[in-house]
Design a protein around this motif. Structure first.
Motif, PDB file in Angstrom:
ATOM      1  N   THR A   1       0.750  -1.219  -0.026  1.00 19.70           N
ATOM      2  CA  THR A   1       0.038   0.111  -0.098  1.00 19.70           C
ATOM      3  C   THR A   1       0.947   1.406  -0.011  1.00 19.70           C
ATOM      4  OG1 THR A   1      -1.663  -0.971   1.053  1.00 19.70           O
ATOM      5  CG2 THR A   1      -1.971   1.312   1.235  1.00 19.70           C
ATOM      6  N   PHE A   2       0.511   2.158  -0.913  1.00 17.44           N
ATOM      7  CA  PHE A   2       1.135   3.281  -0.854  1.00 17.44           C
ATOM      8  C   PHE A   2       0.248   4.390  -0.369  1.00 17.44           C
ATOM      9  CE2 PHE A   2       4.424   2.485  -4.446  1.00 17.44           C
ATOM     10  CZ  PHE A   2       5.342   2.869  -3.866  1.00 17.44           C
ATOM     11  N   VAL A   3       0.538   5.224   0.732  1.00 16.55           N
ATOM     12  CA  VAL A   3      -0.094   6.261   1.221  1.00 16.55           C
ATOM     13  C   VAL A   3       0.480   7.501   0.635  1.00 16.55           C
ATOM     14  CG1 VAL A   3      -0.736   7.383   3.187  1.00 16.55           C
ATOM     15  CG2 VAL A   3      -0.887   4.958   3.179  1.00 16.55           C
ATOM     16  N   GLU A   4      -0.095   8.255  -0.089  1.00 17.08           N
ATOM     17  CA  GLU A   4       0.269   9.471  -0.851  1.00 17.08           C
ATOM     18  C   GLU A   4      -0.551  10.638  -0.511  1.00 17.08           C
ATOM     19  OE1 GLU A   4       0.368   8.843  -4.931  1.00 17.08           O
ATOM     20  OE2 GLU A   4       0.508   6.472  -4.656  1.00 17.08           O
ATOM     21  N   ASN A   5       0.294  11.762  -0.319  1.00 15.16           N
ATOM     22  CA  ASN A   5      -0.334  13.153  -0.468  1.00 15.16           C
ATOM     23  C   ASN A   5       0.369  13.867  -1.598  1.00 15.16           C
ATOM     24  OD1 ASN A   5      -2.350  13.498   1.806  1.00 15.16           O
ATOM     25  ND2 ASN A   5      -0.760  12.368   2.876  1.00 15.16           N
ATOM     26  N   TRP A   6      -0.661  14.743  -2.045  1.00  8.69           N
ATOM     27  CA  TRP A   6      -0.234  15.515  -3.195  1.00  8.69           C
ATOM     28  C   TRP A   6      -0.758  16.957  -3.278  1.00  8.69           C
ATOM     29  CZ3 TRP A   6       3.153  14.008  -6.680  1.00  8.69           C
ATOM     30  CH2 TRP A   6       3.580  12.637  -6.509  1.00  8.69           C
ATOM     31  N   VAL A   7      -0.211  17.971  -3.570  1.00 13.60           N
ATOM     32  CA  VAL A   7      -0.527  19.377  -3.655  1.00 13.60           C
ATOM     33  C   VAL A   7      -1.892  19.562  -4.288  1.00 13.60           C
ATOM     34  CG1 VAL A   7       0.080  21.884  -4.243  1.00 13.60           C
ATOM     35  CG2 VAL A   7       1.575  20.543  -2.971  1.00 13.60           C
ATOM     36  N   SER A   8      -1.803  18.817  -5.500  1.00 13.39           N
ATOM     37  CA  SER A   8      -3.045  19.008  -6.392  1.00 13.39           C
ATOM     38  C   SER A   8      -3.142  17.763  -7.274  1.00 13.39           C
ATOM     39  CB  SER A   8      -2.760  20.378  -7.293  1.00 13.39           C
ATOM     40  OG  SER A   8      -1.832  20.092  -8.381  1.00 13.39           O
ATOM     41  N   HIS A   9      -4.424  17.770  -7.917  1.00 11.41           N
ATOM     42  CA  HIS A   9      -4.891  16.652  -9.043  1.00 11.41           C
ATOM     43  C   HIS A   9      -3.856  16.735  -9.850  1.00 11.41           C
ATOM     44  CE1 HIS A   9      -7.382  14.043 -11.504  1.00 11.41           C
ATOM     45  NE2 HIS A   9      -7.519  13.437 -10.488  1.00 11.41           N
ATOM     46  N   GLU A  10      -3.562  17.975 -10.296  1.00  2.48           N
ATOM     47  CA  GLU A  10      -2.807  18.293 -11.671  1.00  2.48           C
ATOM     48  C   GLU A  10      -1.354  17.774 -11.574  1.00  2.48           C
ATOM     49  OE1 GLU A  10      -6.327  20.459 -11.652  1.00  2.48           O
ATOM     50  OE2 GLU A  10      -4.818  20.618 -10.143  1.00  2.48           O
ATOM     51  N   LEU A  11      -0.934  17.996 -10.335  1.00  4.93           N
ATOM     52  CA  LEU A  11       0.400  17.363  -9.997  1.00  4.93           C
ATOM     53  C   LEU A  11       0.594  15.911  -9.694  1.00  4.93           C
ATOM     54  CD1 LEU A  11       1.880  20.258  -7.994  1.00  4.93           C
ATOM     55  CD2 LEU A  11       2.593  19.814 -10.285  1.00  4.93           C
ATOM     56  N   LEU A  12      -0.597  15.207  -9.225  1.00  4.94           N
ATOM     57  CA  LEU A  12      -0.725  13.816  -9.545  1.00  4.94           C
ATOM     58  C   LEU A  12      -0.787  13.371 -10.847  1.00  4.94           C
ATOM     59  CD1 LEU A  12      -1.330  11.030  -8.024  1.00  4.94           C
ATOM     60  CD2 LEU A  12      -3.823  11.726  -8.078  1.00  4.94           C
ATOM     61  N   GLN A  13      -1.168  13.842 -11.532  1.00 12.21           N
ATOM     62  CA  GLN A  13      -1.583  13.459 -12.982  1.00 12.21           C
ATOM     63  C   GLN A  13       0.055  13.647 -13.534  1.00 12.21           C
ATOM     64  OE1 GLN A  13      -3.901  11.962 -14.753  1.00 12.21           O
ATOM     65  NE2 GLN A  13      -4.943  11.966 -12.662  1.00 12.21           N
ATOM     66  N   GLN A  14       0.821  14.584 -13.320  1.00 13.52           N
ATOM     67  CA  GLN A  14       2.026  14.508 -13.707  1.00 13.52           C
ATOM     68  C   GLN A  14       2.938  13.362 -13.266  1.00 13.52           C
ATOM     69  OE1 GLN A  14       4.410  18.339 -13.161  1.00 13.52           O
ATOM     70  NE2 GLN A  14       2.584  19.441 -13.861  1.00 13.52           N
TER      71      GLN A  14
END
Length: 97
Positions: A54-67
């Motif tokens: 399992t990866f637990v991830e936190n991202w600033v935005s959906h756009e940066l997750l898409q990158q």
């Protein structure tokens, strides 16, 4: 105030490919943590089922997750582990308290 985007990604390796998948997942950590927008990217292995990661991830935005999802290192992981992963489930979740 904008909240972070939290991702929980569950990867289940095929029984005979656990160490192979684990090694491939570990290779994702360093380059992903250096990506713009990555706040947290932690890999866990289930105590009772070693095939489940399992990866637990936190991202600033959906756009940066898409990158991230389009990054060369993630594409290489997907290609390298083709046929070695039994299931891959991604959940986008929101902290409510």
């Amino acid at each position: 105030m904008t909240s972070t985007l939290t991702i929980v990604a569950n990867i289940e390796a095929k029984a005979d490919k656990i160490e192979f998948v684990k090694t491939a997942l570990l290779k994702l950590i360093e380059p992903t943590r250096l990506e713009e927008g990555c706040i947290q990217y932690d890999l866990h292995q289930d105590n009772n089922n070693p095939a489940l990661f399992t990866f637990v991830e936190n991202w600033v935005s959906h756009e940066l997750l898409q990158q991230h999802l389009n990054s060369p290192h993630l594409k290489m992981y997907v290609q390298a582990t083709e046929g070695a992963v039994a299931s891959f489930i991604v959940n986008e979740i929101t902290k409510i308290t």
